[in-house]
Design an enzyme around this catalytic site. Structure first.
Site, PDB file in Angstrom:
ATOM      1  N   HIS A  39      30.286  41.217  34.646  1.00 45.47           N
ATOM      2  CA  HIS A  39      30.971  40.716  36.206  1.00 45.47           C
ATOM      3  C   HIS A  39      31.559  39.559  36.013  1.00 45.47           C
ATOM      4  O   HIS A  39      32.699  39.294  36.482  1.00 45.47           O
ATOM      5  CB  HIS A  39      29.925  40.831  37.151  1.00 45.47           C
ATOM      6  N   GLU A  40      30.751  38.432  35.432  1.00 48.19           N
ATOM      7  CA  GLU A  40      31.421  37.097  35.431  1.00 48.19           C
ATOM      8  C   GLU A  40      32.605  37.128  34.534  1.00 48.19           C
ATOM      9  O   GLU A  40      33.553  36.368  34.542  1.00 48.19           O
ATOM     10  CB  GLU A  40      30.229  36.332  35.325  1.00 48.19           C
ATOM     11  N   HIS A  88      35.886  38.327  35.852  1.00 48.81           N
ATOM     12  CA  HIS A  88      36.419  37.608  36.819  1.00 48.81           C
ATOM     13  C   HIS A  88      37.735  36.728  36.336  1.00 48.81           C
ATOM     14  O   HIS A  88      38.380  36.317  36.677  1.00 48.81           O
ATOM     15  CB  HIS A  88      35.360  36.522  37.643  1.00 48.81           C
ATOM     16  N   GLU A 107      36.201  40.578  44.046  1.00 50.55           N
ATOM     17  CA  GLU A 107      34.656  40.939  43.329  1.00 50.55           C
ATOM     18  C   GLU A 107      34.240  42.435  43.058  1.00 50.55           C
ATOM     19  O   GLU A 107      33.593  42.734  42.166  1.00 50.55           O
ATOM     20  CB  GLU A 107      33.436  40.699  44.542  1.00 50.55           C
ATOM     21  N   ASP A 150      32.835  43.667  40.068  1.00 47.44           N
ATOM     22  CA  ASP A 150      31.818  44.887  39.897  1.00 47.44           C
ATOM     23  C   ASP A 150      32.408  46.077  38.872  1.00 47.44           C
ATOM     24  O   ASP A 150      31.378  46.430  38.050  1.00 47.44           O
ATOM     25  CB  ASP A 150      31.502  45.320  41.072  1.00 47.44           C
TER      26      ASP A 150
END
Length: 629
Positions: free
Chosen positions: A477-478, A481, A537, A541
Site C-alpha cells: 500500500h505504501e 502511494h 488511498e 489499497d
C-alpha cells in the site's frame, strides 16, 4: 450467519463485531486501535517504572520522564492559579487596535501561545525537495470540514453552539470578561473564513495546490500586513517566493485580515490560547477543555489521568518514547523479515510495472527507476532530532510554563530549518505509533515498530499468506502511494516533476476516474462515500492488495483463503455514527468496511478462492473491475 460470498468484512469479523465494545473514552475500536491500547498499557507501566529510577539511558529520555512526572503531579496541577495562562491571554487582550496587532506579529508568532489568523510554515519544496520552502495557508476552521458549514448539514448549528458555550466557560475560568461575547465573536470570524478555505477534497489533491508566488508579488497582493518584514523576522532573510496552498484565502486576505474585523480576530485568538492551554492545567479544566471533542465524536468520557499523562508527554517527546519502545520491543529478526518482504514487494512491483498493458515502455522504465530509488525505513530511527536535546524541564516551573517554553524552542527550530538542506532520514512518525507512511518528497516508506504485530504481522503464529494479507498489503500500500494520483506526480528524487508521457498520464487519469466511480456514493451506516476525497488511498489499497497477493503466491504454503481473510481482519472497526460522519467528510481513507470489501472484488483470485458467483453480494462483473497497478 453471513457468508464470505455476500460480505467478506461481516463474515470474517462476525465474532469480533458481536463481542467487541467501543471503549468509553474512544470514538472507535479497530485492529489498529487494539494495538494502540496495548501499547499504551505497556508504555504507561514502563514510564511509571522509569520514573522510579535516578538515571535514564539518554538525556532526552531523562527529560521525557521529568515532564511525565510533572504531567502526573495532580496536586500541583489542581492548585494552579492559571496566572501563566492569563499572562498569555493578556498579550493579546492588550492589543487595542489592528495597528497594534500588525506591530506585534513577529512577537506573537515566535513568543506567544496565540495562533495567528494565517499561517506561514516551512516544509520541503515540492519542486526542489532537497531544500525547504515557505508555505502559506489560512488558519483552518472550527468544524472538521467545510462541508459541515452547509445549511443542510444536520450538525452545523449544534456543534457551533456547543463550541461557543464550552469556550465561554473556559474563558470565564481564566477570568476573561465578556466570555460569551468573545466566544460568539470567534464563531463569527470563523464564519468569515469558510468561503476562502480549502475543502478536505481539495486538500486531498495536495500536488495540485502548489502555487509559488514571488515575494514581491505576494506583498503587492497582501497589503494589510508588512509581509516582507514579518517573513524576514521568521526566517532571518527573505525567500525568493512563497508557496500558496489556499488560493482563495490568499486572494481574500485583505478583506478578511482587516481593521474592521479586528475585534473578531482578537476574540478568535483569545479562544485559541484558552483551548490550547487546557491539557496542562487542573483536572477540572482538562475535562472541560476536551468536552467539545467528545461531543463532536460522541465519546462518553475523557481519558483517565494515567492515559492523559502519557498523551501530554508524547506531545513533545513522542520520538524519544518511540526510540525507547523500538529498542526494547522490536527485534532484529522481525526487522530482517520485514525488510525481506519489502524487497520482495518491490520486485513484484517492478514486474507488474514492466508487464503493465496500458503504460508505454518509456514511462514504465521511469516508474521502475522511481521504485528502485525508494528508501525503506523499518522499526525505529537511528537518531533523534537534535532539537529534542533543548527540551529541558525546569523543575521550578509548572507543566504549562514548561510547555510554553518548549513551544517557543520548537517554533524557532521550525523556521531555522529554512536555511538548511532537508534531512530525508528524519522520521515523521514515532516508532510506537501503529501506522505507516510514504513520503513523496523524499521517496521513502516508513514502517514503525508498533505496526509490526499481529494481526498485521507475526513471524511465529501467522502463516506467510496471513502476513502478506496483513503487513504485506500495508507495505505494498505504501509503495503504491508512489504511484497514486498525488505520488505519481513526484519523481524519484521527490520533486514535483512530470516524468510521464502525456498519453500515459491521460490514461492514468482515466483509471483514477474508474476508481472514483467504484467508491463514489457507496452507502455506509453513516452516509455515502465521497470517491474523490478517498481516491488516493483507494488506489494504494488496490495496488497494495494486488502486489501482496502476487508475492504471497510465491510462498510454498500459499493459501488464498488465509490471505483474503487476514486482509478483512486488519480493517475491522466499530465506531460511533458521529465519528464516522466526520471521517466521511474529512478523511482521505475509505471506511474500514469498504476497504475490506471493495479491493478484493477487483481480483479474480478472490472469486475463485471462495467460489463467488453472479448473484452473490461480493460479485463484481469482469468489465466492472478496476485494475491499475
Amino acid at each position: 450467519m453471513t457468508r464470505i460470498q455476500d460480505d467478506l468484512f461481516e463474515a470474517v469479523n462476525a465474532e469480533w463485531l458481536a463481542k467487541t465494545e467501543i471503549p468509553s473514552d474512544r470514538p472507535r475500536i479497530a485492529a489498529f486501535d487494539e494495538l494502540v491500547i496495548e501499547n499504551e498499557k505497556r508504555l504507561a507501566a514502563d514510564m511509571k517504572a522509569l520514573s522510579e529510577l535516578s538515571e535514564q539511558e539518554s538525556p532526552e529520555l531523562t527529560q521525557a520522564i521529568a515532564f511525565y512526572k510533572k504531567a502526573g503531579d495532580w496536586t500541583t496541577r489542581n492548585a494552579d492559579d492559571f496566572s501563566a495562562v492569563k499572562k498569555e491571554l493578556d498579550k493579546i487582550a492588550s492589543l487595542a487596535t489592528f495597528e497594534d496587532f500588525k506591530d506585534s506579529l513577529a512577537d506573537i508568532a515566535l513568543h506567544s501561545q496565540a495562533s495567528l489568523p494565517f499561517s506561514f510554515g516551512v516544509q520541503a519544496d515540492m519542486k526542489d525537495a532537497v531544500h525547504y520552502a515557505l508555505g502559506f495557508t489560512g488558519p483552518g476552521l472550527l468544524l472538521p470540514d467545510k462541508t459541515y458549514y452547509g445549511e443542510d448539514h444536520p450538525r452545523k448549528q449544534e456543534l457551533l453552539d456547543f463550541w461557543a458555550k464550552n469556550t465561554a466557560e473556559l474563558l470565564a475560568t481564566f477570568g476573561m470578561a465578556d466570555a460569551e461575547k468573545l466566544a460568539d465573536q470567534a464563531v463569527a470570524f470563523d464564519g468569515l473564513l469558510v468561503e476562502s478555505a480549502n475543502s478536505s477534497e481539495e486538500w486531498a489533491k495536495y500536488a495540485e495546490l502548489y502555487n509559488p508566488i514571488a515575494v514581491e508579488d505576494f506583498a503587492t497582493q497582501v497589503t494589510n500586513i508588512d509581509v516582507k518584514a514579518f517573513v524576514e523576522s521568521l526566517l532571518g532573510r527573505l525567500p525568493e517566493q512563497i508557496i500558496v496552498f489556499e488560493n482563495r484565502f490568499y486572494e481574500s486576505f485583505d478583506r478578511l485580515i482587516a481593521p474592521e474585523n479586528w475585534e473578531l480576530i482578537k476574540a478568535w485568538m483569545l479562544t485559541k490560547i484558552a483551548r490550547k492551554a487546557t491539557g496542562y492545567l487542573s483536572e477540572e479544566v482538562r475535562i472541560l477543555g476536551g468536552a467539545y471533542g467528545r461531543f463532536l465524536q460522541n465519546v462518553a468520557e475523557a481519558r483517565n489521568q494515567e492515559k492523559h499523562q502519557l498523551d501530554v508527554t508524547e506531545g513533545y517527546f513522542s520520538q524519544v518514547i518511540g526510540l525507547y519502545y523500538g529498542k526494547k520491543y522490536f527485534g532484529e529478526a522481525a526487522k530482517a523479515d520485514v525488510k525481506r518482504m519489502v524487497e520482495v514487494m518491490i520486485k513484484v512491483y517492478q514486474s507488474r510495472l514492466l508487464s503493465n498493458d496500458w503504460l508505454s515502455q518509456a514511462t514504465a522504465e521511469q516508474a521502475v527507476e522511481k521504485l528502485d530509488a525508494i528508501t525503506p525505513m523499518i522499526g525505529y530511527p537511528d537518531k533523534l532530532p537534535k532539537v529534542l536535546s533543548k527540551l529541558v524541564v525546569d523543575a521550578d516551573q509548572s507543566l504549562y510554563e514548561n510547555a510554553v517554553k518548549f513551544d517557543e524552542i520548537l517554533t524557532a527550530r521550525h523556521y531555522e530549518k529554512f536555511s538548511e538542506e532537508v534531512d530525508k532520514t528524519e522520521w515523521h512518525m514515532p516508532a510506537h505509533m501503529v501506522n505507516a507512511y510514504y513520503s513523496p518528497d523524499s521517496n521513502t516508506i516508513v514502517f514503525p515498530a508498533a505496526i509490526l504485530q499481529a494481526p498485521f504481522y507475526d513471524n511465529q503464529k501467522q502463516t506467510a499468506s496471513q502476513n502478506y494479507g496483513g503487513i504485506g498489503a500495508v507495505i505494498a500500500h505504501e509503495i503504491s502511494h508512489a504511484f497514486d494520483n498525488n505520488g505519481a506526480q513526484f519523481d524519484k528524487f521527490g520533486n514535483l516533476n512530470k516524468w510521464w508521457t502525456d498519453e500515459d498520464y491521460t490514461a492514468f487519469e482515466k483509471k483514477q476516474e474508474e476508481m472514483i466511480a467504484e467508491f463514489d456514493g457507496l452507502e455506509t451506516e453513516a452516509g455515502k462515500a465521497n470517491g474523490r476525497l478517498i481516491v488516493s488511498e483507494n488506489i494504494a489499497d488496490q495496488g497494495g492488495i494486488t502486489a501482496a497477493l502476487t508475492a504471497a503466491k510465491l510462498e510454498p504454503d500459499y493459501s488464498a483463503e488465509e490471505f483474503f481473510k487476514q486482509w478483512a481482519e486488519i480493517w475491522r472497526i466499530k465506531a460511533s455514527t458521529e465519528y464516522q460522519q466526520m471521517l466521511l467528510s474529512s478523511d482521505v481513507h475509505a471506511p474500514g468496511k469498504l476497504r475490506a470489501n471493495v479491493p478484493p472484488t477487483n481480483l479474480e483470485d478472490f472469486f475463485e478462492a471462495f467460489d463467488i458467483k453472479p448473484g452473490d453480494g461480493m460479485w463484481r462483473a469482469e468489465e466492472d473491475r478496476v485494475k491499475i497497478w
